[in-house]
Write a protein that holds these residues in place. Structure first.
Motif, PDB file in Angstrom:
ATOM      1  N   SER A  19      -2.817  18.106  -1.028  1.00  0.00           N
ATOM      2  CA  SER A  19      -2.789  17.060  -0.828  1.00  0.00           C
ATOM      3  C   SER A  19      -2.204  16.811  -2.085  1.00  0.00           C
ATOM      4  O   SER A  19      -1.718  15.774  -2.243  1.00  0.00           O
ATOM      5  CB  SER A  19      -4.725  16.190  -0.258  1.00  0.00           C
ATOM      6  N   VAL A  93      -3.245   3.928  11.833  1.00  0.00           N
ATOM      7  CA  VAL A  93      -2.972   3.652  10.026  1.00  0.00           C
ATOM      8  C   VAL A  93      -3.225   2.159   9.634  1.00  0.00           C
ATOM      9  O   VAL A  93      -3.617   1.972   8.492  1.00  0.00           O
ATOM     10  CB  VAL A  93      -2.026   4.840   8.978  1.00  0.00           C
ATOM     11  N   SER A 371      -3.845  -0.052   4.388  1.00  0.00           N
ATOM     12  CA  SER A 371      -3.748   1.742   5.159  1.00  0.00           C
ATOM     13  C   SER A 371      -5.342   2.625   5.102  1.00  0.00           C
ATOM     14  O   SER A 371      -5.893   1.903   4.181  1.00  0.00           O
ATOM     15  CB  SER A 371      -3.066   2.029   4.092  1.00  0.00           C
ATOM     16  N   THR A 372      -5.511   2.830   6.544  1.00  0.00           N
ATOM     17  CA  THR A 372      -7.339   3.554   6.548  1.00  0.00           C
ATOM     18  C   THR A 372      -7.470   4.749   5.490  1.00  0.00           C
ATOM     19  O   THR A 372      -8.039   5.248   4.911  1.00  0.00           O
ATOM     20  CB  THR A 372      -7.001   3.927   7.585  1.00  0.00           C
ATOM     21  N   ARG A 373      -5.858   5.468   5.102  1.00  0.00           N
ATOM     22  CA  ARG A 373      -5.744   7.015   4.588  1.00  0.00           C
ATOM     23  C   ARG A 373      -4.229   7.151   3.743  1.00  0.00           C
ATOM     24  O   ARG A 373      -3.773   5.889   4.123  1.00  0.00           O
ATOM     25  CB  ARG A 373      -5.141   7.712   5.711  1.00  0.00           C
ATOM     26  N   ASP A 375       0.096   8.082   2.769  1.00  0.00           N
ATOM     27  CA  ASP A 375       0.857   7.845   3.419  1.00  0.00           C
ATOM     28  C   ASP A 375       1.845   8.448   2.981  1.00  0.00           C
ATOM     29  O   ASP A 375       2.394   7.888   1.631  1.00  0.00           O
ATOM     30  CB  ASP A 375       0.563   7.168   4.750  1.00  0.00           C
ATOM     31  N   ALA A 384      -4.614   5.407  -0.194  1.00  0.00           N
ATOM     32  CA  ALA A 384      -5.200   4.837   0.556  1.00  0.00           C
ATOM     33  C   ALA A 384      -5.973   3.470   0.185  1.00  0.00           C
ATOM     34  O   ALA A 384      -6.118   3.760  -0.692  1.00  0.00           O
ATOM     35  CB  ALA A 384      -6.305   6.279   0.854  1.00  0.00           C
TER      36      ALA A 384
END
Length: 503
Positions: A19, A93, A371-373, A375, A384
Motif C-alpha cells: 500500500s 468509494v 472518498s472513503t479510501r 484511490d 483517503a
C-alpha cells in the motif's frame, strides 16, 4: 509463533508495504503551492471559487486538481468524464458526503440535512422516504399547487414588478412549504419564511471551501482567534433547529387533531401511524423531520437562483425571449396561460430552461463528496478522506460539450427541426452526481419550467431606463457561496396581455 500466525502477520506486513509503495508510485494531482502545516490556505479562493478552479485546471493542463488546507485533502474534478468515472463508476468509494470541521454542519444545526449525511443505512432511510414522494411518477400530484403559486407570482409582478426577487422567493417558498407541510405562508412578515432565509444564508456561507480553516479547527477552543467557526456555529444552531422543528410540530399537532391539510408530511405520518395519537418511534420521527425539512431547505434557494438568472438572461438576450414568445403565442393564442400539458408543444421554452441551468448553474461547485479510501485515478493518487468537489461550472462551460459556452444559446438543445435534441447533454450536473443525485429534481424542474413559460406569456422583460431616458445596464455579476444569485439588478416588466392575470 505458530506457522499460520506467522503467515498472517507476514501477509499484513506485505499488504502495508504494498500500500505504501502504491501511494508513493503515484503523484498527487497538480495544484497550488503547499506550505508546511497550513498547506494551500493562502491560495485557495474564498470568492468565485468555481471560476478560479476552472482557470487552475487550464493552467495545470489537468481536469483533476489537488490542494490542502490544514491537513484536509481536496480534489477538484473539472470535467464530466472525471465526475462520471469517480462519482458513478466508483460510487462505492465516492458517495460519502460528511464535511470536515471547516463546514462541520452538525455544529450549525445543518447536520439534519440528510443530503450531507454520511453514506450508509441511516442516509438510505431518508432517501427512500423522500424518493417515495418525489419520484418522477409522484410529482404530477403537486402540479395544481405549483400552478396556483406561479399564477400568484404573475399577479404580484403586475402589482409591484420592482420587487420581482421577493415575488420569486415567495413563489418557491410558498410552493415548497405548501407541498411539504400544507402551510399557507404570508407574503409579508411570515416568521417561518424569515427563519428559512436566515438558515439558508448560514448554509450557503459555511459550505464553501476556504471560508473557514480546515480540520485542525476541531481541536481548538472556541475562544481561539482561528476558531471563529465554532463561535458562529454556537449562535446559528438554535435557528437552524427551529427551522426544521417548528413547521413539523405544527403539522403533527394538526394531524393528531384530524385537521391537517393534505401534504407530504401528513402522508408520511398516515403511513406510520394507523392510530393518529399513537407515538412514533423517536429515531423514525427524526428521519421524518430531517427528510421533509431538508426538502424545502434544498429547493427554495436553488429554484429562486435559477429563476433570477432566467430574468437576467431574458433582459440580456432579447432574441431568445422573442423566439420563445412566438412559440408560446402559436401554441396558446392570447387567451390562456400555459399548463404542464403544453410542455411537449413548447420545445424552445424547455430549451431556455436547460440553457439557464447550464449558463448560470445555481450551485456552481455543488456539494462536495468524500472518498472513503485511498484511490488512484488518471495516474494520480487520491488520499483517503479527501473532500471531492465536482466543479459544475467547469463541466457546463466545457467548450467541447457546449461550443461558445459563455454565450446564452437555447438553440444548442434543439435539432434542425426545432425539436429537443437528444445528442446534446442536459445540464443535469446541477442536481449533483452519482448516488447523491438530487431526488427532488423533477419537482424543481416542474416549477422552473412553468414559471418561465408563464412569465414569457405574460410579460416582455426589458432593460429599464432612468429618469433621463438612459438605459440601465445590469452588472450581470453573481454572489459567491454554495448557491450563487445574480447581484441586485433592475428590470422592466411590460404586460403582453392575458386577461387571466386580472382575475
Amino acid at each position: 509463533m505458530s506457522l499460520p500466525l506467522a503467515f498472517f502477520v507476514a501477509g499484513l506486513v506485505l499488504l502495508f508495504v504494498s500500500s505504501r509503495q502504491r501511494q508513493r508510485s503515484y503523484p498527487l494531482p497538480p495544484g497550488p503551492r503547499r506550505l508546511p502545516l497550513v498547506g494551500s490556505i493562502l491560495d485557495v479562493p474564498k470568492e468565485n471559487a468555481h471560476l478560479v478552479l476552472q482557470r487552475w485546471s487550464r493552467a495545470y493542463g489537468s481536469d483533476v486538481l489537488y490542494f490542502e488546507i490544514l491537513g484536509t485533502h481536496y480534489v477538484v474534478l473539472n470535467s464530466c468524464k472525471a465526475t462520471v468515472d469517480l462519482f458513478e463508476r466508483r460510487s462505492n468509494v465516492y458517495s460519502d458526503k460528511i464535511m470536515e470541521a471547516q463546514t462541520d454542519l452538525s455544529r450549525t444545526g445543518w447536520g439534519r440535512n440528510w443530503g450531507m449525511m454520511k453514506y450508509g443505512n441511516y442516509w438510505r432511510e431518508h432517501r427512500k422516504m423522500f424518493h417515495q414522494h418525489f419520484r418522477e411518477r409522484a410529482v404530477p400530484a403537486y402540479r395544481p399547487r405549483s400552478t396556483r403559486a406561479v399564477r400568484q407570482m404573475l399577479r404580484s409582478l403586475c402589482e409591484t414588478p420592482e420587487r420581482f426577487k421577493e415575488h420569486i422567493s415567495f413563489l418557491t417558498a410558498c410552493n415548497v412549504l405548501g407541498t411539504m407541510y400544507g402551510i399557507d405562508v404570508k407574503p409579508e412578515g411570515d416568521p417561518i419564511l424569515g427563519l428559512i432565509e436566515d438558515a439558508l444564508r448560514i448554509f450557503s456561507a459555511v459550505a464553501n471551501p476556504g471560508v473557514y480553516l480546515g480540520a485542525l479547527v476541531r481541536f481548538l477552543p472556541a475562544w481561539f482567534p482561528s476558531a471563529k467557526f465554532k463561535r458562529d456555529a454556537a449562535a446559528w444552531s438554535p435557528m437552524v433547529e427551529e427551522m426544521y422543528l417548528r413547521p413539523y410540530r405544527e403539522v403533527k399537532a394538526a394531524f393528531e387533531a384530524g385537521t391537517a391539510p393534505p401534504c407530504v408530511t401528513t402522508e408520511i405520518l398516515a403511513e406510520l401511524c394507523k392510530d393518529r395519537t399513537a407515538p412514533i418511534d423517536p429515531i423514525l420521527e427524526e428521519v421524518v423531520i430531517n427528510t421533509v425539512g431538508t426538502g424545502y431547505g434544498a429547493a427554495v434557494d436553488t429554484t429562486s437562483a435559477a429563476l433570477e438568472s432566467f430574468i437576467l438572461a431574458m433582459m440580456l438576450f432579447p432574441e431568445a425571449q422573442r423566439l420563445a414568445q412566438e412559440e408560446l403565442d402559436h401554441v396558446l393564442g392570447n387567451d390562456r396561460l400555459p399548463e404542464f400539458d403544453d410542455r411537449d408543444s413548447l420545445p424552445y421554452v424547455t430549451a431556455i430552461m436547460k440553457e439557464v441551468l447550464r449558463w448560470r448553474p445555481p450551485g456552481p461547485l455543488g456539494v462536495p463528496h468524500k472518498s472513503t479510501r485511498a484511490d488512484e485515478y488518471a495516474g494520480y493518487y487520491i488520499p483517503a478522506g479527501s473532500v471531492i468537489i465536482g466543479n459544475i461550472w467547469a463541466i457546463l462551460h466545457d467548450e467541447e460539450r457546449y461550443p461558445d459556452a459563455e454565450s446564452f444559446k437555447p438553440a444548442r438543445f434543439l435539432d434542425s427541426n426545432g425539436q429537443l435534441c437528444e445528442d446534446v447533454p442536459d445540464a443535469m450536473e446541477v442536481f449533483g452526481f452519482g448516488r447523491r443525485l438530487c431526488p427532488g429534481r423533477y419537482f424543481v424542474l416542474d416549477t422552473i419550467w412553468l414559471s418561465i413559460a408563464s412569465v414569457l406569456t405574460s410579460f416582455n422583460i426589458e432593460r429599464p431606463v432612468d429618469e433621463s431616458g438612459n438605459v440601465i445596464e445590469p452588472t450581470a455579476e453573481y454572489t459567491s457561496g454554495l448557491i450563487s444569485h445574480p447581484l441586485p439588478f433592475k428590470v422592466a416588466f411590460k404586460r403582453r396581455g392575458c386577461a387571466l392575470l386580472d382575475m
